[in-house]
Design an enzyme around this catalytic site. Structure first.
Site, PDB file in Angstrom:
ATOM      1  N   GLU A 325     -15.275  20.471  -6.929  1.00  0.00           N
ATOM      2  CA  GLU A 325     -15.350  19.316  -6.200  1.00  0.00           C
ATOM      3  C   GLU A 325     -16.075  17.977  -6.793  1.00  0.00           C
ATOM      4  OE1 GLU A 325     -14.148  20.309  -1.303  1.00  0.00           O
ATOM      5  OE2 GLU A 325     -16.235  20.214  -2.155  1.00  0.00           O
ATOM      6  N   GLU A 429      -8.582  24.424  -1.381  1.00  0.00           N
ATOM      7  CA  GLU A 429      -9.386  24.759  -0.038  1.00  0.00           C
ATOM      8  C   GLU A 429      -8.947  23.948   1.332  1.00  0.00           C
ATOM      9  OE1 GLU A 429     -13.863  23.742  -0.010  1.00  0.00           O
ATOM     10  OE2 GLU A 429     -14.021  24.390  -2.337  1.00  0.00           O
TER      11      GLU A 429
END
Length: 528
Positions: A325, A429
């Site tokens: 991320e 995710e």
């Protein structure tokens, strides 16, 4: 993802999209410290915040930052520092440095808290008793970003597990409907990477956790996941976590288990000793003093070493993530994107890519952001690295409807990423709660009874949401969807904080697909 705990990276401290701090102009050491305070997420009765102190001065062998609240906020948990509160007065002491110790050095830490009424910016920051005359900047409350492109100094990340991964507001996700069929799309599109991030499972197994299929039969959890359609396992790797889990030795060990089950392997490099996500990207302690030139070597050598060690034991990774991320960079501050300059980040990403291909040319390289909520933000990032010549194979996005909004927006981002860059796309995710109940003493990151429109926090709602996410991603052109920590039900000793794995709890237990007794939700399955 954010993790559970504070604002969990859970995985899991993260700044949610549009919630980033707005940095003030740099103050010289002579003008005093400068504080950036950002509320990374809010949920009913609570919030997560990240704090950075710049221009610490020289020398600083220990420090105490103090500030005041005016509206009833109460700090409940913290990471990377010790945070205490007495009445309105809050103090934080000795977080790890994110930069050189001395003049110009900086530290960052985060915490979760409770609040009532309102959540204004705190006041009267002092460092070791001296006012921070360099100023205080930041965001008192996460609000949706209207800006078409994120500013490097105004981070617009999304959650990733770290200590609390709550979101400012549970965004509705009306489409598709919860009753969407679990069967593959009639368009002929297929999901080939049907994944589960089970990074906490090794610890759970070591603690004696038991897993049961939908019929109540005790079985190996990987066999259960494989039986409901999963074919890929994602494992995060930290450089040197205090817990002794999710490090190279443990990943090598568990990779043998994964491959023995006939599952494919994705290794998620955080390049940190703890959670890395949009709101924080701490260097490993061993690299703390390294500049960008040395960090390129560090990334190359570490990536090559882990990949080669996996290959040598017959468990070559099928794919790797170079960073987790990394909305505005990795290995901060050297690898952070500032003033739209992707130079340093590109050098680090190239080092990771080259090391992976030197290890095994067939291993696919994923570059992962949490930008499924904003095509403008995603374009800003991937255009930025492409302009610097960064190669990659798969674009990875995090998508949690309660943080990233509607599925229609996610679909638009997936489709645009695929067409714009000519690369496969995955949702690296996603997750959804099956209950509002909390199975341990750590508050759940998501506690609403209906976090996203149309999907109750029930076993049926969890299954319907995951089916809808898969159908939406598939129809938009994605090739994979990974559920984040489906096996992380509450087991004492398997906490979110790698610095206190025994003492910290599990803020993600209501988003596992196994209930508090370890029994599978029969409504959940992966579909190609």
């Amino acid at each position: 993802m954010k993790r559970p705990g504070l604002a969990l990276p859970l995985c899991a401290a993260v700044l949610v999209a549009g919630a980033g701090a707005v940095a003030a102009s740099p103050a010289s050491a002579a003008s005093g410290c400068r504080v950036t305070y950002a509320v990374s997420s809010e949920w009913p009765g609570g919030f997560g915040a990240n704090v950075t102190i710049d221009n610490l001065g020289d020398p600083i062998s220990s420090w105490t930052l103090a500030w005041s609240y005016s509206a009833g906020q109460q700090v409940t948990q913290a990471w990377n520092s010790t945070v205490t509160q007495s009445g309105p007065q809050v103090t934080a002491t000795n977080a790890g440095y994110n930069g050189s110790v001395g003049t110009g050095g900086s530290v960052s830490f985060g915490f979760n808290g409770s609040w009532s009424g309102s959540n204004p910016v705190p006041t009267a920051f002092t460092l070791n008793g001296t006012p921070c005359t360099g100023g205080v900047s930041g965001s008192p409350s996460p609000t949706p970003s209207a800006s078409p492109s994120p500013s490097p100094t105004a981070v617009s990340p999304t959650p990733s597990p770290s200590p609390a991964r709550p979101s400012p507001s549970p965004s509705p996700s009306p489409s598709p409907s919860p009753s969407a069929s679990p069967s593959p799309s009639p368009t002929g599109k297929r999901l080939t990477m049907l994944g589960a991030d089970v990074s906490t499972l090794q610890r759970a197994a070591d603690l004696g956790a038991k897993y049961y299929d939908a019929s109540g039969a005790q079985r190996d959890p990987l066999d259960i996941l494989k039986g409901i359609g999963a074919n890929y396992v994602r494992l995060r790797i930290w450089n040197n976590p205090v817990s002794g889990y999710n490090n190279k030795a443990k990943v090598l060990q568990y990779a043998r288990t994964v491959k023995a089950k006939g599952l494919k392997l994705l290794v998620d490099f955080h390049y940190s000793d703890t959670w890395a996500d949009p709101g924080k990207q701490y260097k490993p302690a061993a690299w703390a003093s390294h500049g960008i030139a040395q960090l390129q070597t560090d990334v190359y050598n570490y990536t090559y070493d882990v990949c080669s060690s996996l290959k040598a034991q017959g468990t070559t990774p099928d794919s790797v993530q170079i960073g987790n991320e990394i909305n505005v960079g990795m290995l901060w501050n050297d690898g952070k994107v500032v003033d739209n300059d992707f130079t340093n980040l590109s050098l680090l990403l190239k080092a990771g890519y080259n090391a992976t291909k030197a290890c095994n040319s067939g291993t696919q390289v994923i570059i992962h952001t949490a930008d499924a909520d904003s095509d403008a933000n995603a374009r800003w990032f991937y255009d930025g690295i492409r302009a610097k010549g960064v190669p990659w194979d798969i674009t990875g996005l995090s998508y949690y409807c309660y943080w990233h909004g509607t599925m229609s927006t996610m679909a638009s981002v997936v489709a645009d990423m695929k067409s714009r860059y000519g690369k496969d796309v995955i949702l690296a995710e996603t997750a959804y709660p099956y209950t509002t109940a909390n199975a341990d003493g750590t508050p759940n990151v998501i506690s609403s009874s209906q976090p996203c429109s149309g999907y109750q926090a029930t076993p049926a709602g969890q299954g319907a949401n995951f089916t809808a996410v898969q159908n939406t991603a598939r129809d938009a052109g994605a090739i994979g969807v990974f559920y984040w920590e489906p096996t992380w039900y509450a087991v004492p000793g398997n906490g979110w904080d790698p610095a206190d794995i025994n003492g910290s709890g599990d803020g993600w237990d209501n988003q596992a697909i196994f209930d508090r007794n370890g029994r599978l939700n029969p409504n959940v399955r992966w579909t190609p």
